[in-house]
Design a protein around this motif. Structure first.
Motif, PDB file in Angstrom:
ATOM      1  N   ASP A 117      -3.018   4.744  -2.072  1.00  0.00           N
ATOM      2  CA  ASP A 117      -4.700   4.141  -1.876  1.00  0.00           C
ATOM      3  C   ASP A 117      -4.582   3.964  -0.571  1.00  0.00           C
ATOM      4  O   ASP A 117      -6.319   4.512  -0.171  1.00  0.00           O
ATOM      5  CB  ASP A 117      -3.594   2.849  -0.986  1.00  0.00           C
ATOM      6  CG  ASP A 117      -3.016   1.423  -2.287  1.00  0.00           C
ATOM      7  OD1 ASP A 117      -3.749   1.211  -3.195  1.00  0.00           O
ATOM      8  OD2 ASP A 117      -2.094   1.795  -2.099  1.00  0.00           O
ATOM      9  N   PRO A 147      -1.577   2.451 -11.442  1.00  0.00           N
ATOM     10  CA  PRO A 147      -1.671   4.513 -10.999  1.00  0.00           C
ATOM     11  C   PRO A 147      -1.325   4.515 -12.496  1.00  0.00           C
ATOM     12  O   PRO A 147      -0.785   4.457 -13.353  1.00  0.00           O
ATOM     13  CB  PRO A 147      -0.441   3.838 -10.382  1.00  0.00           C
ATOM     14  CG  PRO A 147      -0.073   2.553  -9.567  1.00  0.00           C
ATOM     15  CD  PRO A 147      -0.509   1.200 -10.645  1.00  0.00           C
ATOM     16  N   THR A 160     -10.080  -3.239  -3.703  1.00  0.00           N
ATOM     17  CA  THR A 160      -9.024  -3.612  -4.303  1.00  0.00           C
ATOM     18  C   THR A 160      -8.477  -3.436  -5.502  1.00  0.00           C
ATOM     19  O   THR A 160      -9.483  -2.783  -6.137  1.00  0.00           O
ATOM     20  CB  THR A 160      -8.237  -4.835  -3.895  1.00  0.00           C
ATOM     21  OG1 THR A 160      -9.316  -5.637  -5.116  1.00  0.00           O
ATOM     22  CG2 THR A 160      -8.742  -5.555  -2.828  1.00  0.00           C
ATOM     23  N   ARG A 161      -6.961  -2.310  -5.766  1.00  0.00           N
ATOM     24  CA  ARG A 161      -7.286  -1.811  -6.316  1.00  0.00           C
ATOM     25  C   ARG A 161      -7.201  -2.693  -8.177  1.00  0.00           C
ATOM     26  O   ARG A 161      -6.521  -3.929  -8.175  1.00  0.00           O
ATOM     27  CB  ARG A 161      -5.703  -1.091  -6.368  1.00  0.00           C
ATOM     28  CG  ARG A 161      -5.355  -0.492  -8.027  1.00  0.00           C
ATOM     29  CD  ARG A 161      -3.564   0.355  -7.656  1.00  0.00           C
ATOM     30  NE  ARG A 161      -3.064   0.889  -6.387  1.00  0.00           N
ATOM     31  CZ  ARG A 161      -3.509   1.869  -6.602  1.00  0.00           C
ATOM     32  NH1 ARG A 161      -3.999   3.119  -8.080  1.00  0.00           N
ATOM     33  NH2 ARG A 161      -3.397   2.820  -6.152  1.00  0.00           N
ATOM     34  N   THR A 162      -8.139  -2.164  -8.875  1.00  0.00           N
ATOM     35  CA  THR A 162      -8.223  -3.122 -10.139  1.00  0.00           C
ATOM     36  C   THR A 162      -7.259  -2.661 -11.557  1.00  0.00           C
ATOM     37  O   THR A 162      -7.043  -3.003 -12.059  1.00  0.00           O
ATOM     38  CB  THR A 162      -9.686  -2.670 -10.181  1.00  0.00           C
ATOM     39  OG1 THR A 162      -9.971  -1.757 -11.033  1.00  0.00           O
ATOM     40  CG2 THR A 162     -10.976  -3.365  -9.366  1.00  0.00           C
ATOM     41  N   TRP A 201     -11.584   2.206  -4.719  1.00  0.00           N
ATOM     42  CA  TRP A 201     -10.137   1.690  -3.827  1.00  0.00           C
ATOM     43  C   TRP A 201     -10.007   2.399  -2.349  1.00  0.00           C
ATOM     44  O   TRP A 201      -8.570   1.866  -1.993  1.00  0.00           O
ATOM     45  CB  TRP A 201      -9.309   0.777  -4.576  1.00  0.00           C
ATOM     46  CG  TRP A 201      -8.969   1.574  -5.461  1.00  0.00           C
ATOM     47  CD1 TRP A 201      -7.293   2.474  -5.232  1.00  0.00           C
ATOM     48  CD2 TRP A 201      -8.576   1.746  -6.649  1.00  0.00           C
ATOM     49  NE1 TRP A 201      -6.663   3.238  -6.230  1.00  0.00           N
ATOM     50  CE2 TRP A 201      -8.268   2.658  -7.384  1.00  0.00           C
ATOM     51  CE3 TRP A 201      -9.235   0.922  -8.012  1.00  0.00           C
ATOM     52  CZ2 TRP A 201      -7.616   3.372  -8.580  1.00  0.00           C
ATOM     53  CZ3 TRP A 201     -10.113   1.490  -8.685  1.00  0.00           C
ATOM     54  CH2 TRP A 201      -8.192   2.252  -9.487  1.00  0.00           C
ATOM     55  N   GLN A 202      -9.607   3.665  -2.909  1.00  0.00           N
ATOM     56  CA  GLN A 202      -8.886   5.311  -2.364  1.00  0.00           C
ATOM     57  C   GLN A 202      -9.945   5.356  -0.680  1.00  0.00           C
ATOM     58  O   GLN A 202     -10.774   5.146  -0.794  1.00  0.00           O
ATOM     59  CB  GLN A 202      -8.219   6.170  -2.997  1.00  0.00           C
ATOM     60  CG  GLN A 202      -7.551   5.713  -3.942  1.00  0.00           C
ATOM     61  CD  GLN A 202      -8.193   6.949  -4.787  1.00  0.00           C
ATOM     62  OE1 GLN A 202      -7.931   8.082  -5.390  1.00  0.00           O
ATOM     63  NE2 GLN A 202      -6.119   7.052  -5.591  1.00  0.00           N
ATOM     64  N   GLU A 226      -0.931   7.240  -6.660  1.00  0.00           N
ATOM     65  CA  GLU A 226      -0.064   5.845  -6.734  1.00  0.00           C
ATOM     66  C   GLU A 226      -0.932   5.049  -5.340  1.00  0.00           C
ATOM     67  O   GLU A 226      -0.490   5.109  -5.112  1.00  0.00           O
ATOM     68  CB  GLU A 226       1.212   6.213  -6.703  1.00  0.00           C
ATOM     69  CG  GLU A 226       1.478   7.135  -5.666  1.00  0.00           C
ATOM     70  CD  GLU A 226       3.055   7.165  -5.860  1.00  0.00           C
ATOM     71  OE1 GLU A 226       3.780   6.310  -5.218  1.00  0.00           O
ATOM     72  OE2 GLU A 226       3.650   7.739  -6.454  1.00  0.00           O
ATOM     73  N   LYS A 257       0.622  -1.224  -0.080  1.00  0.00           N
ATOM     74  CA  LYS A 257      -0.361  -0.113   0.222  1.00  0.00           C
ATOM     75  C   LYS A 257       1.541   0.841   0.242  1.00  0.00           C
ATOM     76  O   LYS A 257       1.850   1.232   0.942  1.00  0.00           O
ATOM     77  CB  LYS A 257      -0.608  -0.310   1.440  1.00  0.00           C
ATOM     78  CG  LYS A 257      -1.561  -1.085   1.459  1.00  0.00           C
ATOM     79  CD  LYS A 257      -2.740  -1.617   0.877  1.00  0.00           C
ATOM     80  CE  LYS A 257      -4.049  -2.639   0.542  1.00  0.00           C
ATOM     81  NZ  LYS A 257      -5.115  -1.972  -1.230  1.00  0.00           N
ATOM     82  N   LYS A 303     -10.917   7.168  -5.975  1.00  0.00           N
ATOM     83  CA  LYS A 303     -11.154   5.601  -6.865  1.00  0.00           C
ATOM     84  C   LYS A 303     -12.085   5.452  -5.976  1.00  0.00           C
ATOM     85  O   LYS A 303     -11.470   5.378  -4.401  1.00  0.00           O
ATOM     86  CB  LYS A 303     -10.106   5.026  -7.202  1.00  0.00           C
ATOM     87  CG  LYS A 303      -8.907   5.864  -7.740  1.00  0.00           C
ATOM     88  CD  LYS A 303     -10.175   6.685  -9.063  1.00  0.00           C
ATOM     89  CE  LYS A 303      -9.264   7.444 -10.978  1.00  0.00           C
ATOM     90  NZ  LYS A 303      -9.796   7.879 -11.895  1.00  0.00           N
TER      91      LYS A 303
END
Length: 446
Positions: A305, A444, A439-441, A354-355, A303, A223, A352
């Motif tokens: 999270d 960045p 979760t990030r998909t 996931w943030q 970038e 992260k 976003k």
């Protein structure tokens, strides 16, 4: 670092701040350190070696080819003698040489042969400091494990006002006192990894410059955490500004806790004492105004999270900053103030899925109602509220007492305790949010 009975090599490079190295040398000696001084040729244009020789009772190293000490290679013998290499002031020129590995004078050659911990205190014109080349060189040195004492903001020799001023000798000594050099400082590949590796070795009471005494874990591994910290300065004229008493201690504690949990940490800091900047575990982005802080956070947004907005940002700035100092006139003064951007809201409303965004609410009345209203307005996932009217806690204190409100409706009260422990409670709450956040998909954005 215990300065008593320590052996320090003080490097002085050629800037106008070179004369302040005399006071620094004297203060270090008062702390019990033994000092030897190495000077560049340009430093000798500002101050004579004799001044340091009189103060330290040791010869000053100035020339690679000086035959006064036959058969002794000072850059080798001094590097073996010294326990710490401190370069103050460090000009853009010497920083560039260090980053590139150029060894063409006494100081740069000694640096390359020095195997112990290295600390530099940059001092230069603001534009030189902010130039991409200088910032790149500083980042290169950080990754090699060189500790950077951030320059402070003030009026510079050229007449400009901005960052680039050498910190006071007292601030540099405070930094060194809190500084915890790693066993093999020069072999560090990443400051993030070095911080994680050193946490398990720390114990006892917390100070601003120490890492957490908790063992490291991997709960935030992979992260990226962006933390804002400290106050902002909104200038009325070249010498006066609107600000608040924030010290940056809470932001530093949060940075160390995030790093302990394995995160990559960016700390966007307003003007604070260099001793309160956690260089050992975070990439520091130094700003002055609210607008600068917003732009710095926006550059890091793709970038990130997790965002933690711990800075005490000035709500207002003057509509027009006067280019000259405002003089007394015998009459009252009316200032036209306009609102600064709300950094937490600017990020929270465009984040976003996931943030995660976490804000702070420094309140003097109706703390819960105001905190919940801010959390909703700024689209935050959590907000940390505290009563800044209580003189025992909050601004410029080592302890705090907070209530953490989560988007899930949960409310967590954290009683008065050191800010390092407050930071742990905050990240425990953040981890609970991570568990219920997508979760990030995507990678960045560039």
């Amino acid at each position: 670092m215990d300065l008593k009975d320590s052996r320090i090599v003080l490097g002085v490079s050629g800037g106008i701040a070179a004369f302040r190295a005399l006071d620094l040398c004297s203060l270090l000696q008062k702390q019990g350190a033994t000092i030897r001084v190495v000077m560049t040729a340009h430093a000798q244009k500002f101050i004579a070696p004799l001044s340091f020789e009189t103060l330290t009772q040791h010869p000053v190293y100035t020339d690679l080819f000086d035959r006064a000490h036959a058969f002794e290679m000072e850059h080798i013998s001094w590097s073996k003698w010294g326990q710490l290499l401190l370069i103050a002031p460090a000009t853009a020129n010497i920083l560039a040489k260090m980053a590139m590995g150029i060894a063409d004078d006494a100081l740069s050659t000694l640096y390359l042969s020095f195997s112990g911990p290295v600390v530099v205190a940059p001092a230069m014109n603001t534009q030189m400091l902010l130039h991409p080349a200088t910032q790149h060189n500083l980042e290169v040195l950080r990754k090699r494990g060189v500790a950077i004492i951030e320059p402070v903001e003030g009026r510079l020799a050229c007449g400009d006002v901005g960052p680039g001023k050498l910190p006071s000798p007292e601030e540099i000594v405070a930094f060194l006192t809190n500084y915890q050099p790693h066993h093999d400082e020069r072999n560090i590949v990443s400051t993030q990894h070095s911080a994680a590796g050193s946490h398990s070795q720390q114990s006892g009471e917390h100070s601003v410059g120490q890492t957490s005494s908790q063992p490291p874990d991997t709960s935030l591994a992979g992260k990226t955490v962006v933390i804002t910290s400290g106050p902002t300065h909104e200038y009325l004229d070249p010498v006066r500004f609107i600000t608040n008493p924030s010290s940056g201690k809470m932001g530093a504690a949060l940075a160390r806790e995030a790093a302990r949990r394995g995160a990559k940490v960016h700390l966007v800091s307003g003007p604070v004492s260099p001793a309160f900047l956690p260089h050992e575990c975070a990439t520091i982005h130094k700003v002055t105004t609210a607008e600068q802080m917003l732009h710095a956070v926006q550059r890091l947004a793709a970038e990130a999270d997790i965002f933690v907005f711990a800075a005490a940002v000035s709500d207002y700035r003057v509509a027009e900053r006067t280019p000259q100092k405002i003089k007394r006139s015998g009459n009252s003064l009316v200032l036209h103030l306009i609102e600064n951007p709300d950094i937490a809201q600017a990020i929270g409303c465009h984040k976003k899925p996931w943030q995660i965004t976490v804000g702070f609410a420094a309140e003097t009345e109706e703390m819960e109602a105001n905190a919940l209203a801010k959390m909703a307005k700024k689209h935050l996932d959590a907000i940390v509220a505290n009563d800044v009217a209580d003189p025992r806690i909050g601004f410029d204190r080592d302890e705090n007492e907070v209530t953490i409100y989560l988007r899930t409706g949960e409310r967590r009260f954290v009683s008065r305790r050191p800010k390092s422990e407050i930071a742990k409670e905050i990240f425990d709450a953040i981890l609970d949010l991570v568990a219920v956040t997508p979760t990030r998909t995507t990678q960045p954005e560039d």
